[in-house]
Structures are given as structure tokens and as C-alpha cells.
Enzyme design. Structure first.
Site, mmCIF file in Angstrom:
data_model
loop_
_atom_site.group_PDB
_atom_site.id
_atom_site.type_symbol
_atom_site.label_atom_id
_atom_site.label_comp_id
_atom_site.label_asym_id
_atom_site.label_seq_id
_atom_site.Cartn_x
_atom_site.Cartn_y
_atom_site.Cartn_z
ATOM 1 N N SER A 234 -4.470 11.641 -0.437
ATOM 2 C CA SER A 234 -3.439 10.897 -1.158
ATOM 3 C C SER A 234 -3.934 10.622 -2.567
ATOM 4 C CB SER A 234 -3.125 9.572 -0.450
ATOM 5 O OG SER A 234 -2.271 8.768 -1.254
ATOM 6 N N ASP B 1 -7.560 7.552 2.006
ATOM 7 C CA ASP B 1 -8.333 6.506 1.324
ATOM 8 C C ASP B 1 -9.647 7.040 0.759
ATOM 9 O OD1 ASP B 1 -6.576 4.449 1.754
ATOM 10 O OD2 ASP B 1 -7.678 3.529 3.387
ATOM 11 N N GLY C 261 0.710 11.053 0.742
ATOM 12 C CA GLY C 261 -0.233 11.160 1.845
ATOM 13 C C GLY C 261 0.449 11.011 3.190
ATOM 14 N N SER C 262 1.485 10.191 3.246
ATOM 15 C CA SER C 262 2.235 10.024 4.493
ATOM 16 C C SER C 262 2.868 11.341 4.918
ATOM 17 C CB SER C 262 3.319 8.952 4.316
ATOM 18 O OG SER C 262 2.748 7.704 3.990
ATOM 19 N N HIS D 243 -4.923 3.634 -3.470
ATOM 20 C CA HIS D 243 -6.014 4.249 -2.718
ATOM 21 C C HIS D 243 -7.186 4.605 -3.621
ATOM 22 C CE1 HIS D 243 -3.673 4.548 0.914
ATOM 23 N NE2 HIS D 243 -2.746 5.286 0.343
#
Length: 227
Positions: free
Chosen positions: A202, A181, A73-74, A207
Site C-alpha cells: 500500500s 504497513d 492496498g485493500s 501507512h
């Protein structure tokens, strides 16, 4: 592998007060384990047919025009911001010094891509108990240098995505929804991640109740032509 899964991972009913609740618990069964082993036996070392099928299915599930699978996700947040710096966007391109409104309380990688590209994060306070950005503060944070809004649906709690999307459209701003999230969360019956121009997902176990790690960038068909 199905027999092994039963021996190695099968557990009995959860007993409150006795059994540990892991902070990033994985929920999976023999289907996931078998699929993981099958992928290893195929020995695809980069994205292959399974990744392509996943991109198609997650885009269809979300109601989005396109999905690009990445490692986290980053990285999805970084890719979403990077896409908006493309020269193809001409006067709407994000350039160093441009302001981007975001939330004052967020995971670092919601904000880090802005800094990496020389953009100026403009923080707005959060609303308690949702811990999302207070959308009533957004319009007051807009200046003639503002080019985009990047907000997260914190802890799976959707912010008022429709109001933010309407504001972004009225002021000609890009909107990136950080849904890392919030995969599966909805707002007014519509999946979060489908209100803005770009969205990120993500699949990290902390999460969501899922197995494995990865990320994804979503965009609409209309924006795909621009990007």
C-alpha cells in the site's frame, strides 16, 4: 510548479511543542508535485506508461518477478485472494469452505477478502509487542481443510517470514504476505513480500511517509506461471 511548490508548501524547521504532527503526514517536494501535474496534463484516465514504469521499478526494488498496480492496498488483498481461486490452480485452488489461517488482530481488509470468497478464516493470537501473529501457533491451527496462510506485517514489524514460508512449503499451503504497513521493511536482510507466493503493498500516507494512495500485488516469476 516548482516555484508554486516553494510558495505553497515550503515550511521551516519543525519545532517540538508548537508544530502539529499529522496522523497521516505527507512528505513530498517539488519533484512529486511536478510529476503529478505532468501526469494530469498527459490526461491518461487509466493506467498508462507511468503505471507500467512504476510496476517495473517497484518489482525490481522489491526483488519480485512481477507487480500489478491497483487502486489501494485493500484491493490488492482482494486481488491476491481472488488469484488463488482460479480454476487454473486445479486441486490447490481455494474453494468456499476452505480454511485460511490469519491473525486475530488485523486491518479488516486483510480478512474481508477471505469472507467475500466464502473461505473460513482461522484466527491465531498475536505476539506482543510486535502485534503480529504468534508463528508458534500456526502449525497447531492447520487442519485437513487448510489451504493458505494470510498474515500481515503489522505496523511495519516483520513477522518471522522465513519460518512461516518454510511451514507453508512443508504443508503445501499458499502464503500471502500483507505488506501494506511494511513497504521497505526487511527480515534477515530480505524484503518482506518476497518470502511467500503473493504479497500486497500500500502507498497510503497513513501507512508510510509517501504521497498518494494506491496498492500493488507482487508475485514471483515461478508463481506467475501458475497464476
Amino acid at each position: 510548479m516548482r516555484e508554486y511548490a516553494k510558495v505553497a508548501f515550503e515550511t521551516g524547521p519543525f519545532v517540538p511543542g508548537r508544530d502539529v504532527v499529522p496522523v497521516a503526514g505527507r512528505v513530498f517536494d517539488d519533484d512529486e508535485l511536478t510529476a503529478a501535474v505532468e501526469a494530469c496534463l498527459e490526461f491518461w484516465l487509466t493506467a498508462g506508461p507511468r503505471a507500467s514504469r512504476f510496476e517495473h521499478k517497484i518489482a525490481r526494488f522489491m526483488g519480485s518477478g512481477h507487480a500489478s498496480l491497483v487502486n489501494s492496498g485493500s484491493s490488492a488483498n482482494l486481488l491476491a485472494v481472488a488469484a488463488l481461486t482460479s480454476p487454473e490452480l486445479k486441486d490447490r485452488r481455494l474453494l468456499p469452505g476452505d480454511e485460511v489461517i490469519t491473525t486475530a488482530a488485523a486491518f479488516p481488509t486483510t480478512v474481508n477478502p477471505l469472507i467475500q470468497y466464502g473461505l473460513m478464516p482461522v484466527f491465531v493470537d498475536i505476539h506482543i509487542p510486535t502485534y503480529n501473529a504468534d508463528v508458534d501457533l500456526l502449525e497447531g491451527a492447520i487442519t485437513n481443510k487448510t489451504k493458505a496462510i494470510v498474515l500481515a506485517h503489522t505496523l511495519g514489524n516483520p513477522f518471522d517470514a522465513q519460518s512461516v514460508a518454510d511451514l507453508a512449503k512443508k504443508r503445501n499451503l499458499w502464503l500471502i504476505e500483507d505488506c501494506c504497513d511494511a513497504l521497505g521493511s526487511t527480515f534477515r536482510g530480505k524484503n518482506v513480500g518476497t518470502f511467500g507466493d503473493l504479497a500486497t503493498l500500500s502507498f497510503y500516507p497513513a501507512h508510510h511517509i509517501t504521497m498518494g494512495e494506491g496498492g500493488c500485488v507482487l508475485t514471483s516469476k515461478a508463481n506467475l506461471k501458475k497464476l
